[in-house]
Design an enzyme around this catalytic site. Structure first.
Site, mmCIF file in Angstrom:
data_model
loop_
_atom_site.group_PDB
_atom_site.id
_atom_site.type_symbol
_atom_site.label_atom_id
_atom_site.label_comp_id
_atom_site.label_asym_id
_atom_site.label_seq_id
_atom_site.Cartn_x
_atom_site.Cartn_y
_atom_site.Cartn_z
ATOM 1 N N SER A 181 71.442 -21.693 -103.177
ATOM 2 C CA SER A 181 71.006 -20.759 -102.152
ATOM 3 C C SER A 181 71.861 -19.503 -102.097
ATOM 4 O O SER A 181 71.366 -18.413 -101.803
ATOM 5 C CB SER A 181 71.000 -21.451 -100.786
ATOM 6 O OG SER A 181 70.135 -22.567 -100.790
ATOM 7 N N HIS A 212 74.860 -18.732 -97.735
ATOM 8 C CA HIS A 212 73.778 -17.759 -97.659
ATOM 9 C C HIS A 212 74.311 -16.345 -97.397
ATOM 10 O O HIS A 212 73.933 -15.395 -98.089
ATOM 11 C CB HIS A 212 72.797 -18.160 -96.559
ATOM 12 C CG HIS A 212 72.036 -19.400 -96.873
ATOM 13 N ND1 HIS A 212 71.007 -19.882 -96.077
ATOM 14 C CD2 HIS A 212 72.124 -20.281 -97.910
ATOM 15 C CE1 HIS A 212 70.508 -20.980 -96.610
ATOM 16 N NE2 HIS A 212 71.185 -21.250 -97.707
#
Length: 286
Positions: A186, A232
């Site tokens: 991610s 993230h």
């Protein structure tokens, strides 16, 4: 006594020319540029007749090679994207056979600091926590990976992907609970999201779609429990910043500027790791 016509001297037979690169092969074809004899294996189609390989190479040196939007080689097939995608899926398949691979490859600050397992900063991006996790990251890579690879070229794209993944891991090294294990691509994917936004702005394209996608995924990051916000955010910031350095690099000596930018980001992240590791070690966590 009869007179005889004068005897004419015999003319020597004309020697058959041989290829200048393959002397054992006879040929009557000559290069239209240098006039040297060439055999079928050495013939290269030209506007008129044939040319030899050396003349073709000499002519190509004066032709400007095509480049991608931001200076890399032209990409016809996004091999890097497909390779990363295949590697992620292969590792996920291995996880079904040996689930412990997560603990060996996932990001864990204690193991990085106390076990000197720095490889986890990168390998964590190739293991995933579940089916939805791998499907979302694979879909995102499949959709935006080829676009960015064609914009930056193979080498710049792989640098963008890996440095974004590293950026997510480094922020996790600083902010996450040192005992927590985090996995997933991610961070790298969010880095690609940021890069798409930067490229769109650089090319004066409509970036509202990618902006909404980033906003939605950031919302999910902070609403749904169990998601590493550090991976993230770290990946997003690192990817956007590196993409900006690549996309806005001066055209003069652009490659030099871009290589310097990539190296600079790697050095910066490495320094952050070096500074953080002693702090974890001194905390006595194990």
């Amino acid at each position: 006594m009869t007179s005889q016509p004068p005897v004419q001297p015999q003319q020597p037979a004309e020697a058959v020319p041989t290829c200048y690169r393959h002397p054992d092969r006879e040929t009557w074809v000559r290069c239209q540029r240098c006039d040297r004899p060439i055999c079928p294996d050495c013939m290269r189609d030209a506007a008129v007749g044939f040319q030899c390989p050396e003349c073709v190479a000499e002519g190509n040196r004066g032709i400007r090679q095509a480049k991608s939007t931001f200076g890399g080689s032209v990409v016809r097939t996004p091999y890097v994207t497909w390779t990363i995608l295949a590697l992620n899926l292969a590792v996920f398949a291995v996880q079904f056979v040996e689930p412990a691979i997560q603990s060996y490859l996932g990001m864990n600050s204690v193991m990085v600091a106390l076990g000197d397992e720095y490889y986890r900063l990168i390998t964590a991006a190739f293991v995933h926590g579940g089916m939805f996790h791998i499907l979302f990251n694979s879909w995102a890579l499949y959709v935006i990976g080829p676009y960015l690879e064609r914009a930056f070229g193979h080498a710049r794209f792989i640098a963008l992907y890996l440095v974004s993944a590293l950026g997510g891991s480094v922020l996790g090294l600083w902010m996450d609970d040192p005992r927590v294990l985090t996995v997933g691509a991610s961070g790298a994917i969010f880095g690609l999201f940021g890069a798409v936004f930067v490229v769109g702005r650089r090319l004066n394209l409509d970036v509202r779609g990618i902006a909404v996608l980033i906003a939605i995924n950031l919302g999910i990051t902070f609403i749904v429990p169990g998601i590493s916000w550090t991976g993230h955010i770290g990946g997003l910031v690192t990817g956007a910043a590196l993409a900006a350095a690549l996309a806005y690099a001066p055209r003069d000596n652009r490659t030099v500027w871009q290589v310097a930018a990539i190296a600079g980001f790697v050095v910066l992240l490495a320094v952050l790791v070096v500074v953080r590791v002693p702090l974890i070690t001194m905390s006595g966590l194990s």
